[in-house]
Design an enzyme around this catalytic site. Sequence first.
Site, PDB file in Angstrom:
ATOM      1  N   ASP A 171      65.403 -17.150   0.218  1.00  0.00           N
ATOM      2  CA  ASP A 171      64.701 -17.784   1.034  1.00  0.00           C
ATOM      3  C   ASP A 171      64.013 -17.179   2.135  1.00  0.00           C
ATOM      4  O   ASP A 171      64.827 -16.216   2.581  1.00  0.00           O
ATOM      5  CB  ASP A 171      64.945 -19.122   1.369  1.00  0.00           C
ATOM      6  CG  ASP A 171      64.456 -20.290   1.926  1.00  0.00           C
ATOM      7  OD1 ASP A 171      64.424 -21.089   1.495  1.00  0.00           O
ATOM      8  OD2 ASP A 171      63.827 -20.145   3.152  1.00  0.00           O
TER       9      ASP A 171
ATOM     10  N   LYS B 108      53.370 -33.023 -15.534  1.00  0.00           N
ATOM     11  CA  LYS B 108      54.009 -33.170 -13.975  1.00  0.00           C
ATOM     12  C   LYS B 108      53.230 -34.280 -13.296  1.00  0.00           C
ATOM     13  O   LYS B 108      53.671 -35.286 -12.785  1.00  0.00           O
ATOM     14  CB  LYS B 108      54.448 -31.971 -13.360  1.00  0.00           C
ATOM     15  CG  LYS B 108      54.729 -31.970 -11.978  1.00  0.00           C
ATOM     16  CD  LYS B 108      56.063 -32.601 -11.852  1.00  0.00           C
ATOM     17  CE  LYS B 108      56.426 -32.932 -10.389  1.00  0.00           C
ATOM     18  NZ  LYS B 108      57.961 -33.083 -10.130  1.00  0.00           N
TER      19      LYS B 108
ATOM     20  N   ASN C 115      54.239 -38.295 -12.663  1.00  0.00           N
ATOM     21  CA  ASN C 115      54.257 -38.856 -11.239  1.00  0.00           C
ATOM     22  C   ASN C 115      53.121 -40.099 -10.970  1.00  0.00           C
ATOM     23  O   ASN C 115      53.496 -41.082 -10.491  1.00  0.00           O
ATOM     24  CB  ASN C 115      54.293 -37.748 -10.467  1.00  0.00           C
ATOM     25  CG  ASN C 115      55.600 -37.200 -10.157  1.00  0.00           C
ATOM     26  OD1 ASN C 115      56.623 -37.754 -10.533  1.00  0.00           O
ATOM     27  ND2 ASN C 115      55.910 -36.169  -9.199  1.00  0.00           N
TER      28      ASN C 115
ATOM     29  N   PHE D 282      61.144 -48.907 -12.855  1.00  0.00           N
ATOM     30  CA  PHE D 282      59.970 -48.733 -11.934  1.00  0.00           C
ATOM     31  C   PHE D 282      59.041 -50.071 -11.886  1.00  0.00           C
ATOM     32  O   PHE D 282      57.869 -49.893 -11.998  1.00  0.00           O
ATOM     33  CB  PHE D 282      59.360 -47.488 -12.276  1.00  0.00           C
ATOM     34  CG  PHE D 282      59.912 -46.174 -11.759  1.00  0.00           C
ATOM     35  CD1 PHE D 282      61.158 -45.612 -12.279  1.00  0.00           C
ATOM     36  CD2 PHE D 282      59.168 -45.562 -10.517  1.00  0.00           C
ATOM     37  CE1 PHE D 282      61.761 -44.612 -11.362  1.00  0.00           C
ATOM     38  CE2 PHE D 282      59.775 -44.418  -9.878  1.00  0.00           C
ATOM     39  CZ  PHE D 282      61.195 -44.097 -10.354  1.00  0.00           C
TER      40      PHE D 282
ATOM     41  N   GLY E  84      56.745 -43.730  -1.569  1.00  0.00           N
ATOM     42  CA  GLY E  84      56.616 -42.835  -0.650  1.00  0.00           C
ATOM     43  C   GLY E  84      57.443 -41.509  -1.376  1.00  0.00           C
ATOM     44  O   GLY E  84      57.642 -41.212  -2.352  1.00  0.00           O
TER      45      GLY E  84
ATOM     46  N   CYS F 245      56.979 -36.489  -3.443  1.00  0.00           N
ATOM     47  CA  CYS F 245      56.424 -36.291  -4.710  1.00  0.00           C
ATOM     48  C   CYS F 245      55.037 -37.240  -5.023  1.00  0.00           C
ATOM     49  O   CYS F 245      53.949 -36.698  -5.014  1.00  0.00           O
ATOM     50  CB  CYS F 245      57.276 -35.962  -5.846  1.00  0.00           C
ATOM     51  SG  CYS F 245      58.304 -34.724  -5.940  1.00  0.00           S
TER      52      CYS F 245
ATOM     53  N   LYS G 224      63.917 -43.599   0.454  1.00  0.00           N
ATOM     54  CA  LYS G 224      64.491 -44.365  -0.734  1.00  0.00           C
ATOM     55  C   LYS G 224      66.006 -44.027  -0.494  1.00  0.00           C
ATOM     56  O   LYS G 224      66.336 -43.357   0.247  1.00  0.00           O
ATOM     57  CB  LYS G 224      64.134 -43.995  -2.020  1.00  0.00           C
ATOM     58  CG  LYS G 224      64.407 -42.457  -2.455  1.00  0.00           C
ATOM     59  CD  LYS G 224      64.279 -42.264  -3.922  1.00  0.00           C
ATOM     60  CE  LYS G 224      64.920 -41.055  -4.327  1.00  0.00           C
ATOM     61  NZ  LYS G 224      65.103 -41.015  -5.722  1.00  0.00           N
TER      62      LYS G 224
ATOM     63  N   ARG H  15      60.055 -37.776   4.439  1.00  0.00           N
ATOM     64  CA  ARG H  15      58.574 -37.321   4.053  1.00  0.00           C
ATOM     65  C   ARG H  15      57.937 -38.816   3.098  1.00  0.00           C
ATOM     66  O   ARG H  15      58.323 -39.323   2.517  1.00  0.00           O
ATOM     67  CB  ARG H  15      58.559 -36.106   2.889  1.00  0.00           C
ATOM     68  CG  ARG H  15      58.943 -34.904   3.767  1.00  0.00           C
ATOM     69  CD  ARG H  15      58.675 -33.878   2.738  1.00  0.00           C
ATOM     70  NE  ARG H  15      60.027 -33.939   2.026  1.00  0.00           N
ATOM     71  CZ  ARG H  15      60.230 -32.683   1.105  1.00  0.00           C
ATOM     72  NH1 ARG H  15      59.365 -31.908   0.942  1.00  0.00           N
ATOM     73  NH2 ARG H  15      61.437 -32.764   0.459  1.00  0.00           N
TER      74      ARG H  15
HETATM   75  C1  UDX Z   1      59.852 -38.845  -8.230  1.00  0.00           C
HETATM   76  C2  UDX Z   1      59.979 -38.590  -9.701  1.00  0.00           C
HETATM   77  O1  UDX Z   1      60.686 -39.718 -10.049  1.00  0.00           O
HETATM   78  C3  UDX Z   1      60.626 -37.584  -9.965  1.00  0.00           C
HETATM   79  O2  UDX Z   1      60.820 -37.302 -11.527  1.00  0.00           O
HETATM   80  C4  UDX Z   1      59.879 -36.162  -9.478  1.00  0.00           C
HETATM   81  O3  UDX Z   1      60.281 -35.019  -9.945  1.00  0.00           O
HETATM   82  C5  UDX Z   1      59.632 -36.365  -8.053  1.00  0.00           C
HETATM   83  O4  UDX Z   1      59.230 -37.856  -7.515  1.00  0.00           O
HETATM   84  P1  UDX Z   1      61.428 -39.256  -6.010  1.00  0.00           P
HETATM   85  O5  UDX Z   1      60.138 -38.737  -5.229  1.00  0.00           O
HETATM   86  O6  UDX Z   1      62.785 -38.568  -5.612  1.00  0.00           O
HETATM   87  O7  UDX Z   1      61.034 -38.906  -7.556  1.00  0.00           O
HETATM   88  O8  UDX Z   1      61.772 -40.667  -5.885  1.00  0.00           O
HETATM   89  P2  UDX Z   1      61.642 -41.945  -7.299  1.00  0.00           P
HETATM   90  O9  UDX Z   1      63.046 -42.667  -7.456  1.00  0.00           O
HETATM   91  O10 UDX Z   1      60.955 -41.688  -8.103  1.00  0.00           O
HETATM   92  O11 UDX Z   1      60.913 -43.114  -5.990  1.00  0.00           O
HETATM   93  C6  UDX Z   1      59.662 -42.894  -5.560  1.00  0.00           C
HETATM   94  C7  UDX Z   1      59.181 -44.060  -4.651  1.00  0.00           C
HETATM   95  O12 UDX Z   1      58.833 -45.286  -5.446  1.00  0.00           O
HETATM   96  C8  UDX Z   1      60.123 -44.411  -3.526  1.00  0.00           C
HETATM   97  O13 UDX Z   1      59.784 -44.651  -2.501  1.00  0.00           O
HETATM   98  C9  UDX Z   1      60.637 -45.577  -4.138  1.00  0.00           C
HETATM   99  O14 UDX Z   1      61.339 -46.427  -2.887  1.00  0.00           O
HETATM  100  C10 UDX Z   1      59.528 -46.266  -4.884  1.00  0.00           C
HETATM  101  N1  UDX Z   1      59.981 -47.088  -6.086  1.00  0.00           N
HETATM  102  C11 UDX Z   1      60.499 -46.588  -7.124  1.00  0.00           C
HETATM  103  C12 UDX Z   1      59.301 -48.517  -5.780  1.00  0.00           C
HETATM  104  O15 UDX Z   1      58.935 -48.828  -5.007  1.00  0.00           O
HETATM  105  N2  UDX Z   1      59.665 -49.411  -7.097  1.00  0.00           N
HETATM  106  C13 UDX Z   1      60.437 -48.854  -7.938  1.00  0.00           C
HETATM  107  O16 UDX Z   1      60.404 -49.723  -8.939  1.00  0.00           O
HETATM  108  C14 UDX Z   1      60.624 -47.350  -8.094  1.00  0.00           C
END
Ligand code: UDX
Length: 469
Positions: free
Chosen positions: A46, A242, A246, A287, A295, A298, A358, A365
Amino acid sequence: MEMKEAPAISRSTPVEFTVGVVGAGYVGLVTGACLAYVGHRVVLADVSEERIVSLERGQLPIYEPGLENLMLDSADRIDFTTEIDWVAREADVLFIAVGTPPDENGSADLSNVAEVARAIGRALSGSYREQPLMVVNKSTVPAGSGDYVSMLVREGAEEAGNGAANFRVVSNPEFLREGSAVYDSLFPDRIVLGADCRSALDAMRALYKPIIEQSFPTDVDPRPKAAVPFITTDLTSSEMIKYAANAFLAVKISFINEIANISELVGADVNSVAAGIGLDERIGSRFLNAGIGWGGSCFPKDVMALMSIAEEYDYEAKILTAAVEVNTRQRRLVVSKLQHDLHTLKGKRIALLGLAFKPNTDDLREASSLQIARMLDSRGARVVGYDPVAGKAAARALPGLRVLHDPYEAVKGAHAVVLVTEWEEFRNLDLRCVASLMDEPRLLVDGRNFLDPRDVKGAGMIYRGFGRG
Ligand code: UDX
């Protein structure tokens, strides 16, 4: 190139690789720790000396369940450095896992990736290698970036002027979720590899062999997977996978939020609707949790980046635009729900329970908590918050937000409470105690449809969920 699943390979002793990982953030640390855990030698690099020094002391810069133990377990196979040149010369495989934040237009900013690529080129120029260095794009980069990275590595080598660099660029997107990143890396649904030559794919398959075959030791019982599909395709399709993954998940959440809003109008319960549609295997039950919306590091960034890629080709990505609009509206809905019962927000005390984007992460972020806090603040409300791990960072990010160390402290004197992040500990909240600490009208906005409305009402509060009739 047509996408196919590579044929199964026989079980045998895995080859040990020297793996360099540039970028000791979420993706880099988890990738490095998991590859060390399954038997490779890993050097994490890094540019931040401070980060490397604390990692050497065993201090992790992020909160990620299971990561600390994994790093301790594999400590004799992990080294840390700030010398990217050295890593590029020593490694068989080098992962680029640096950030690709959105620029002012929403496109992925590739300047960190570019810097690393040039440094790799400079380091490789003039260094003899029998096998090419596998330069692996782990960062999320726009379709077509593989060629750009190759060009930059060559440019770096030309700058150094000691001869061409021996390397191949490979795309290997990560799908790990924060909060379950270690699990997702050791037991992934699939490993995706994009490359334009067979030898690069073979080398990467050998690297991932212990994970593909699930042959590493684990105390996860039963082991969730017998084997992991290893999907190979061309560089551009891999990069697109990817973004598409997402974007699809973000659209899925916005879709259920749209259904939630309509359910609320007609008097249906979106949780039942989600359960009912989720059992259709073509839809799937995950999901489909309605609420404040998505949020994190990603979804917002990748959806915007995909929209801006489409725009470059004069294509309007209408479904993505709508998904973003629905998501923005969900946050505004929190304010509307508060106004519905509190009327003016001026001078009202509003407590946000959960600040991280979450549960099980300290990441803020694109966290809805910060966006909601800003909206409430601009309407004159007094906003306080509590989070089991992200409290300090939230106070730094938003100096106007008063962060308390205990959920009951946070709700004391609050006219309304908003459950923003569904931390498991909120399931055991003593709701009667919460109600007794609050002020009239004792409103609870459940941003994640997490609590049982009957319990909340039974404790003496007004309950407002999302799409719950
Ligand atoms: C996500 C993807 O799942 C992962 O595969 C990718 O590599 C990076 O982005 P992450 O950002 O860690 O992962 O969070 P994730 O668990 O996917 O949740 C994303 C957002 O969606 C969160 O803000 C969560 O609160 C929201 N969410 C998720 C909902 O509002 N409803 C759902 O049913 C699921």
